[in-house]
Design a protein around this motif. Structure first.
Motif, PDB file in Angstrom:
ATOM      1  N   LEU A 310       4.110  72.123  49.664  1.00 33.25           N
ATOM      2  CA  LEU A 310       5.293  72.138  48.806  1.00 33.25           C
ATOM      3  C   LEU A 310       6.149  70.896  49.059  1.00 33.25           C
ATOM      4  O   LEU A 310       6.527  70.192  48.129  1.00 33.25           O
ATOM      5  N   PHE A 314       3.722  68.725  46.451  1.00 30.00           N
ATOM      6  CA  PHE A 314       4.245  69.232  45.185  1.00 30.00           C
ATOM      7  C   PHE A 314       5.544  68.542  44.785  1.00 30.00           C
ATOM      8  O   PHE A 314       5.678  68.077  43.648  1.00 30.00           O
ATOM      9  N   ARG A 315       6.498  68.458  45.704  1.00 32.28           N
ATOM     10  CA  ARG A 315       7.809  67.881  45.337  1.00 32.28           C
ATOM     11  C   ARG A 315       7.716  66.428  44.843  1.00 32.28           C
ATOM     12  O   ARG A 315       8.289  66.103  43.798  1.00 32.28           O
ATOM     13  N   PRO A 316       6.987  65.555  45.571  1.00 28.45           N
ATOM     14  CA  PRO A 316       6.851  64.187  45.042  1.00 28.45           C
ATOM     15  C   PRO A 316       6.169  64.159  43.674  1.00 28.45           C
ATOM     16  O   PRO A 316       6.606  63.433  42.779  1.00 28.45           O
TER      17      PRO A 316
END
Lengths: 499, 76
Positions: A310, A314-316
Motif C-alpha cells: 500500500l 499502490f500510493r505512488p
C-alpha cells in the motif's frame, strides 16, 4: 571414544545442513534459543553486548538456513545503510532520486536473480522455442522478506519519514533480526530501530503475551496445519483427479485453514519470540476470514506485506494515475496485486492469483455505489444479516483463489474445480468422516477458533501473564507435548519459506 | 493552523458536515479518508487552489498540516 563422538555430534549442530534450517517448532531451536536467552538476560544491562549477541545469533540462525548466503544479509545491510546515508545527506532532489533508484535496482536485482531468473528463462524458451538451460541457482530462504524490509527503510528515508540510521551495527540488527528474517513480519525501521536504541525492558505482559503467541503458533502450525496437510489436504492437491468432488471441496476448505494456520502460526511464534527479547514486532494477521470484503481481507491478512504494498507501490501508482480518478485507483490496485502475486513466487499460478485479487478489488470499486443503493433500498445496509452474508461470500471467494495459490499447476487447479462440479459424489462424505475423523475435527476446531472474538484472546493472554512462572513453564511444556503427539514423522516446512 | 478554505474543500469531498481538523490530524483519522478516497481529496485540493502537486510532494505528507504548508508554498 564415546565422548569424542558426542562432542562431534554436538558440534555438528552448529553446521549448515542443506534443507535443515532451525525451525521454530523444533527442539534444536528451543535448545539454542534457551541458551541465547540465558546470556541475553544475564548481560541485559549492556546495550552493546545485547546488540552484538542478537546479530551473531541472527547470522548463525540464517547460516543454518542458507549456509554462506548469510553474507547476503551483510551485503543487503551495507547497500541499504549507505543508500540511506547518502540520500539523507544529499540536498539535490535529482541526485536523491538517482540514489533511490540505484538502491531499488540493486535490491530488486538481487531478488530477481535468485528468485526469478529461471522462471524467465522458462518463459523465453516457451515463446522462442529455444532451449536455454536453467541455471543452478540456490534460493536464499526469506530473501523476499528481508529485501522488502531493507527497501522500506531506504524509501522512508527518501520520503523523509525517517532520519538515516547512524550506526551500521544497529542497522544490521534491523535487517538480520532472526525472529522475522525467514518469513516476516516485514517490520518497518521507523518502529524497530528505536527499540534497538532503548533500554531493555521486558514487562510481564510481554512474557505472558509472548508465551501465549508461541503456544498459539505451535498449535496452529504443528497441530492443525501439518496434521490436516499431511493426512488430507496435500494428497488431494497433489492428485485431484483421484478423488471425488466432495473430497476436493473439503480440501479447498482445508487448504484455506491450512495456509492461514501455517503462515499466521509462524508469525505468532516470531512475534512471541521477539516479545520474550523485549521487541515488539508489527501485527501480521487479524482473523482474516472474519473480513466482509476482499479489501478488508487484505487489511487482516499478512498485514506487514499488504501495508508495505500500500505505502510503497499502490500510493505512488495512485498518484501517478490520479487524473484517471476511479480508473486510476483500479489500475493502481491491479498492478499492485499483480506484483503481490509475483512476490509470492515465480510461477503462473501466483501471478494469476494476484491478478484475480486485483481484478476482484477493482470490480468492487466500481460496483460499490450500486451495491450500496440496493442494500439501502432493501433496508439492510447496516444489518447483521448482510454482514454475515458478506463474510460468508468473502470467505468463499478467498478460498477459491487459494486453489490457484496452492495448486502445483494451472491445470491441476482446473482439475479440482472440474472434480467439484462434475464428479461430486456427495455420499463419499460419510466415508470421509469415518476414515478421517481427526482431519474433520481439526478443520472444524480450527474454524471455530478463528471466529472467536479478539477479546477472548486478549483475556487468555492476560490470564497467562498473571500465572506464576512455574505455571507458565508447565503450560508451555504441556503444549510442546501436545505438539509432539500431533507431529507427523516428517517435519513440514513452513509454506511461506518458499517466498 | 488549517485554513477554512482547505478544511471546507476536504470536508466537501468526504461529505462531512463538520470534523475537527488540526495540523497534526492524519488522513486515516478523518472518517471516509481512506487510501482510495485519498485520490479524490488531492484532486479536489489541486482544483480548488489551481495548483499541481508533484507525486513525491504528496507522498511525503505526514499530516494535514503538511498539506496546508504544501498548498501555501504552491499558491504563493
Amino acid at each position: 571414544m564415546l565422548h569424542n563422538i558426542d562432542l562431534n555430534k554436538f558440534l555438528s549442530l552448529f553446521n549448515y545442513i542443506p534443507d535443515d534450517p532451525l525451525l521454530f517448532s523444533t527442539a534444536e531451536f528451543m535448545f539454542f534459543f534457551f541458551g541465547f536467552l540465558v546470556f541475553y538476560t544475564a548481560f541485559s544491562k549492556s546495550r552493546n553486548f545485547r546488540v552484538y549477541l542478537i546479530i551473531i545469533f541472527s547470522l548463525f540462525f540464517y547460516y543454518k538456513a542458507a549456509g554462506l548466503y548469510f553474507l547476503l544479509l551483510v551485503f543487503s545491510s551495507l547497500v541499504n545503510f549507505f543508500a540511506g546515508k547518502f540520500i539523507g545527506t544529499t540536498e539535490d532532489s535529482l541526485r536523491r532520486k538517482l540514489l533511490l533508484i540505484s538502491s531499488i535496482v540493486v535490491n530488486i536485482g538481487v531478488l530477481f536473480y535468485f528468485k526469478y531468473t529461471n522462471f524467465f528463462i522458462d518463459i523465453i524458451n516457451h515463446f522462442r522455442s529455444s532451449a536455454i538451460t536453467p541455471l543452478d541457482i540456490f534460493l536464499p530462504v526469506g530473501i523476499s522478506f528481508f529485501t522488502f524490509k531493507a527497501l522500506s527503510y531506504v524509501i522512508d528515508v527518501y520520503l523523509e519519514k525517517l532520519e538515516p540510521e547512524k550506526s551500521f551495527r544497529d542497522f544490521l540488527l534491523y535487517v538480520s533480526f532472526f525472529p522475522n528474517i525467514l518469513a516476516g513480519p516485514i517490520d518497518r525501521a521507523t518502529e524497530f530501530l528505536p527499540q534497538v536504541k532503548s533500554e531493555l525492558k521486558i514487562p510481564e505482559t510481554y512474557i505472558g503475551r509472548g508465551i501465549f503467541l508461541i503456544m498459539a503458533g505451535l498449535f496452529k502450525k504443528a497441530v492443525i496445519a501439518d496434521y490436516i496437510g499431511v493426512n488430507f489436504v496435500d494428497r488431494i492437491f497433489e492428485m485431484p483427479t483421484r478423488y471425488t468432488g466432495v473430497e476436493n471441496l473439503l480440501a479447498v476448505y482445508g487448504y484455506a485453514l491450512k495456509v492461514y494456520c501455517d503462515f499466521s502460526g509462524y508469525s505468532d511464534i516470531a512475534i512471541g519470540i521477539a516479545l520474550l527479547m523485549g521487541f515488539k514486532l508489527m501485527e501480521n494477521f487479524n482473523s482474516p476470514y472474519q473480513a466482509s470484503s476482499v479489501a478488508e481481507f487484505w487489511r487482516r491478512w499478512h498485514i506487514s506485506l499488504s501495508s508495505w504494498l500500500l505505502d510503497y507501490l499502490f500510493r505512488p501508482l495512485q498518484m501517478k494515475f490520479r487524473n484517471l480518478r476511479m480508473l486510476g485507483n483500479a489500475t493502481a490496485l491491479f498492478i499492485t496485486f499483480l506484483i503481490c502475486g509475483l512476490w509470492h513466487g515465480a510461477s503462473y499460478t501466483f501471478i494469476l492469483w494476484g491478478a484475480v485479487h486485483g481484478l476482484l478489488m477493482a470490480i468492487a470499486l466500481f460496483t460499490k455505489k450500486p451495491r450500496q443503493a440496493v442494500y439501502e433500498k432493501l433496508g439492510i445496509s447496516n444489518s447483521r444479516l448482510l454482514h454475515a452474508f458478506q463474510v460468508v461470500i468473502t470467505f468463499h471467494i478467498i478460498a477459491v483463489t487459494w486453489v490457484l495459490f496452492g495448486a502445483s499447476s494451472l491445470s491441476s487447479a482446473m482439475d479440482m474445480f472440474s472434480q467439484i462440479f462434475n464428479y461430486f459424489k456427495g455420499g463419499v462424505f460419510i466415508q470421509f468422516v469415518q476414515a478421517f475423523p481427526g482431519v474433520l475435527g481439526l478443520i472444524i476446531l480450527g474454524y471455530i477458533l478463528h471466529f472467536i472474538p479478539k477479546s477472548v484472546e486478549i483475556k487468555a493472554a492476560g490470564l497467562l501473564t498473571r500465572t506464576p512462572l512455574w505455571g507458565k513453564a508447565l503450560i508451555l511444556a504441556v503444549m510442546i507435548w501436545v505438539v509432539a503427539q500431533a507431529k507427523s514423522a516428517d517435519l513440514q516446512p513452513f509454506i511461506y519459506f518458499k517466498f | 493552523m488549517i485554513s477554512d478554505r482547505l478544511k471546507k474543500t476536504i470536508l466537501n469531498v468526504l461529505k462531512l458536515d463538520d470534523y475537527e481538523i488540526q495540523s497534526e490530524t492524519r488522513a486515516d483519522e478523518v472518517p471516509g479518508w481512506d487510501s482510495l478516497n485519498h485520490i479524490n481529496v488531492i484532486l479536489a485540493v489541486e482544483k480548488e487552489y489551481q495548483v499541481r502537486f508533484k507525486n513525491i510532494e504528496v507522498l511525503k505528507l505526514k499530516n494535514i498540516g503538511d498539506l496546508q504548508k504544501l498548498v501555501d508554498s504552491k499558491a504563493k
